[in-house]
Design a protein around this motif. Sequence first.
Motif, PDB file in Angstrom:
ATOM      1  N   LEU A 349      53.429  79.537  26.014  1.00  0.00           N
ATOM      2  CA  LEU A 349      52.151  79.509  25.312  1.00  0.00           C
ATOM      3  C   LEU A 349      51.601  80.920  25.131  1.00  0.00           C
ATOM      4  O   LEU A 349      51.064  81.260  24.068  1.00  0.00           O
ATOM      5  CB  LEU A 349      51.153  78.638  26.082  1.00  0.00           C
ATOM      6  CG  LEU A 349      49.768  78.485  25.460  1.00  0.00           C
ATOM      7  CD1 LEU A 349      49.872  77.909  24.050  1.00  0.00           C
ATOM      8  CD2 LEU A 349      48.873  77.603  26.334  1.00  0.00           C
ATOM      9  N   GLY A 350      51.746  81.754  26.170  1.00  0.00           N
ATOM     10  CA  GLY A 350      51.274  83.130  26.069  1.00  0.00           C
ATOM     11  C   GLY A 350      52.004  83.912  24.989  1.00  0.00           C
ATOM     12  O   GLY A 350      51.385  84.663  24.227  1.00  0.00           O
ATOM     13  N   MET A 351      53.326  83.734  24.893  1.00  0.00           N
ATOM     14  CA  MET A 351      54.091  84.443  23.860  1.00  0.00           C
ATOM     15  C   MET A 351      53.756  83.921  22.458  1.00  0.00           C
ATOM     16  O   MET A 351      53.741  84.680  21.491  1.00  0.00           O
ATOM     17  CB  MET A 351      55.588  84.293  24.134  1.00  0.00           C
ATOM     18  CG  MET A 351      56.058  84.984  25.416  1.00  0.00           C
ATOM     19  SD  MET A 351      55.597  86.727  25.488  1.00  0.00           S
ATOM     20  CE  MET A 351      56.556  87.374  24.113  1.00  0.00           C
ATOM     21  N   LEU A 352      53.489  82.610  22.365  1.00  0.00           N
ATOM     22  CA  LEU A 352      53.065  82.056  21.076  1.00  0.00           C
ATOM     23  C   LEU A 352      51.722  82.645  20.658  1.00  0.00           C
ATOM     24  O   LEU A 352      51.537  83.043  19.489  1.00  0.00           O
ATOM     25  CB  LEU A 352      52.974  80.535  21.176  1.00  0.00           C
ATOM     26  CG  LEU A 352      52.443  79.806  19.922  1.00  0.00           C
ATOM     27  CD1 LEU A 352      53.361  80.058  18.729  1.00  0.00           C
ATOM     28  CD2 LEU A 352      52.301  78.300  20.188  1.00  0.00           C
ATOM     29  N   LEU A 353      50.791  82.741  21.598  1.00  0.00           N
ATOM     30  CA  LEU A 353      49.489  83.347  21.294  1.00  0.00           C
ATOM     31  C   LEU A 353      49.643  84.814  20.907  1.00  0.00           C
ATOM     32  O   LEU A 353      48.962  85.297  19.995  1.00  0.00           O
ATOM     33  CB  LEU A 353      48.560  83.211  22.504  1.00  0.00           C
ATOM     34  CG  LEU A 353      48.094  81.792  22.860  1.00  0.00           C
ATOM     35  CD1 LEU A 353      47.281  81.811  24.151  1.00  0.00           C
ATOM     36  CD2 LEU A 353      47.274  81.185  21.728  1.00  0.00           C
ATOM     37  N   LEU A 354      50.549  85.514  21.585  1.00  0.00           N
ATOM     38  CA  LEU A 354      50.788  86.919  21.264  1.00  0.00           C
ATOM     39  C   LEU A 354      51.320  87.074  19.843  1.00  0.00           C
ATOM     40  O   LEU A 354      50.890  87.973  19.097  1.00  0.00           O
ATOM     41  CB  LEU A 354      51.760  87.531  22.268  1.00  0.00           C
ATOM     42  CG  LEU A 354      52.168  88.988  21.996  1.00  0.00           C
ATOM     43  CD1 LEU A 354      50.960  89.903  22.075  1.00  0.00           C
ATOM     44  CD2 LEU A 354      53.243  89.439  22.984  1.00  0.00           C
ATOM     45  N   THR A 355      52.254  86.206  19.458  1.00  0.00           N
ATOM     46  CA  THR A 355      52.815  86.273  18.107  1.00  0.00           C
ATOM     47  C   THR A 355      51.747  86.017  17.056  1.00  0.00           C
ATOM     48  O   THR A 355      51.645  86.749  16.057  1.00  0.00           O
ATOM     49  CB  THR A 355      53.944  85.248  17.959  1.00  0.00           C
ATOM     50  OG1 THR A 355      54.963  85.517  18.943  1.00  0.00           O
ATOM     51  CG2 THR A 355      54.569  85.319  16.572  1.00  0.00           C
ATOM     52  N   LEU A 356      50.932  84.988  17.289  1.00  0.00           N
ATOM     53  CA  LEU A 356      49.855  84.681  16.337  1.00  0.00           C
ATOM     54  C   LEU A 356      48.845  85.824  16.266  1.00  0.00           C
ATOM     55  O   LEU A 356      48.375  86.194  15.180  1.00  0.00           O
ATOM     56  CB  LEU A 356      49.156  83.386  16.740  1.00  0.00           C
ATOM     57  CG  LEU A 356      50.010  82.103  16.680  1.00  0.00           C
ATOM     58  CD1 LEU A 356      49.220  80.914  17.209  1.00  0.00           C
ATOM     59  CD2 LEU A 356      50.487  81.833  15.252  1.00  0.00           C
ATOM     60  N   LEU A 357      48.519  86.391  17.435  1.00  0.00           N
ATOM     61  CA  LEU A 357      47.562  87.488  17.472  1.00  0.00           C
ATOM     62  C   LEU A 357      48.119  88.726  16.769  1.00  0.00           C
ATOM     63  O   LEU A 357      47.394  89.427  16.055  1.00  0.00           O
ATOM     64  CB  LEU A 357      47.209  87.817  18.924  1.00  0.00           C
ATOM     65  CG  LEU A 357      46.108  88.856  19.141  1.00  0.00           C
ATOM     66  CD1 LEU A 357      44.789  88.359  18.575  1.00  0.00           C
ATOM     67  CD2 LEU A 357      45.963  89.173  20.626  1.00  0.00           C
ATOM     68  N   THR A 358      49.417  88.984  16.953  1.00  0.00           N
ATOM     69  CA  THR A 358      50.053  90.136  16.312  1.00  0.00           C
ATOM     70  C   THR A 358      49.972  90.024  14.800  1.00  0.00           C
ATOM     71  O   THR A 358      49.603  90.978  14.098  1.00  0.00           O
ATOM     72  CB  THR A 358      51.515  90.261  16.757  1.00  0.00           C
ATOM     73  OG1 THR A 358      51.570  90.440  18.180  1.00  0.00           O
ATOM     74  CG2 THR A 358      52.187  91.443  16.075  1.00  0.00           C
ATOM     75  N   PHE A 359      50.319  88.847  14.270  1.00  0.00           N
ATOM     76  CA  PHE A 359      50.235  88.648  12.825  1.00  0.00           C
ATOM     77  C   PHE A 359      48.791  88.719  12.334  1.00  0.00           C
ATOM     78  O   PHE A 359      48.530  89.146  11.209  1.00  0.00           O
ATOM     79  CB  PHE A 359      50.846  87.295  12.438  1.00  0.00           C
ATOM     80  CG  PHE A 359      52.338  87.326  12.344  1.00  0.00           C
ATOM     81  CD1 PHE A 359      52.984  87.978  11.303  1.00  0.00           C
ATOM     82  CD2 PHE A 359      53.110  86.694  13.311  1.00  0.00           C
ATOM     83  CE1 PHE A 359      54.364  88.008  11.222  1.00  0.00           C
ATOM     84  CE2 PHE A 359      54.498  86.726  13.239  1.00  0.00           C
ATOM     85  CZ  PHE A 359      55.128  87.382  12.192  1.00  0.00           C
ATOM     86  N   GLY A 360      47.856  88.316  13.202  1.00  0.00           N
ATOM     87  CA  GLY A 360      46.458  88.284  12.783  1.00  0.00           C
ATOM     88  C   GLY A 360      45.786  89.647  12.750  1.00  0.00           C
ATOM     89  O   GLY A 360      44.919  89.881  11.904  1.00  0.00           O
ATOM     90  N   ILE A 361      46.165  90.554  13.663  1.00  0.00           N
ATOM     91  CA  ILE A 361      45.440  91.833  13.764  1.00  0.00           C
ATOM     92  C   ILE A 361      46.277  93.032  13.365  1.00  0.00           C
ATOM     93  O   ILE A 361      45.764  94.159  13.399  1.00  0.00           O
ATOM     94  CB  ILE A 361      44.903  92.047  15.193  1.00  0.00           C
ATOM     95  CG1 ILE A 361      46.061  92.275  16.176  1.00  0.00           C
ATOM     96  CG2 ILE A 361      44.031  90.895  15.629  1.00  0.00           C
ATOM     97  CD1 ILE A 361      45.596  92.700  17.551  1.00  0.00           C
TER      98      ILE A 361
END
Length: 417
Positions: A349-361
């Motif tokens: 879940l943490g890596m999924l959040l990191l991927t989404l956050l990376t694409f977002g910011i």
Amino acid sequence: MLALALRSLWNRRGTAALTLLTLAISVLLLTGVEKLRQDARQGFFNTVAGTDLIVGARSGSLPLLLYSVFNIGQPTNNIRWSSYEQIAAQDQVAWSIPITLGDSHRGFRVVGTTEDYFRYYRFGKQQPLSFSQGDAFDDLFDVVIGAEVARALNYSLGDKLVIAHGLGQGSFANHDDMPFTVSGILQSTGTPVDRNVLIKLEAWEAIHLGWRAGTRIPGLSASQDEAREMDLTPKQITAFLLGLESPISTFHLQRSINTFRAEPLQAILPGVAIQELWQVMAVAERTLLVISGFVVFAGFTGMLGMLLTSLNERRRELAVLRAVGAGPLRIVALLLFEATLLTFLGILLGMLLLTLLTFGIQDWLALEYGIFLNPGWPDKSQWLFLGAVQLAGLLTGLIPAWRAYRYTLADGLTPRL
């Protein structure tokens, strides 16, 4: 074992979900800080390659590196064009790139240069600049923009733009009498080049005709057609990059430039200056990692508290398992498996959040701070961090597992008042 562990966690899904979220946020922060550190470091060291010396007015190696390569800060002084010509003409010099700074366009730095910038500038692993659209300068008032400029301002070939006098997001002094036409858009490089607005040195001189001390003097300006007929040889530039015929002559030429008699100059080795710059940032880098480590520790403390609390509530459940034939080691294995499973799901879940956050910011970071994040698989250091987190989850599960091992059948079946 998997089915039993999943059902047990499902029965405690509220507490398990909060624990899972805490672990995921801990993993997100830990790997996010590491990724930011690695990508920032890679971006720093990949910004300029193949350049042997950077020359500018004496101001210190870090200020010269920052304003000439990273578009940060302002030069303390300019250098004479005659000094540049004298140094660039030396036998040891294979190529040179003059640059002039000081103006901007909607928050992006304008760089005055020559076509040698596109011919000789290298980044990353000796990669040359290339165009996604258009080409280099053709007319005096052509402009080439970086990929980030084109994306942020939604520019395309043929669009007109006006350069502002000075730096900053907004300016009340614009060179609106001499608009430029976008003739080329560079491919993305993941370096500060993506944020550059590039014009000819002669065009830089043209737009400043009739300007004194940052103010336009009425009656002294010229039209674009008149400027095309003028001799617009620069009188001053901000800095220049040098590539040498042989690396052996680097230190000799550097010493010669540092003792240049015509005016005070400074030549720096870009690799050494970048390493020095990164060492300045090392304290903040380590501090972020330590803070992330404490957040992970807090996450595992929460998981340990959840497991120990649920253990007291599950005494009869564990006693029933013992009664139907489950040995102490099987109970230990069940609790260890639950802790390992929670940690693994928290990592996912943490890596999924990191991927989404990376694409977002990533676009915002590139635009505001010049930090380019590269989405992709974790690198070696991140895999090591994730492995350490998984091992820590297993070790955390040993404490409730050991307590469960010590429970006896009688202890589990005896009611407590």
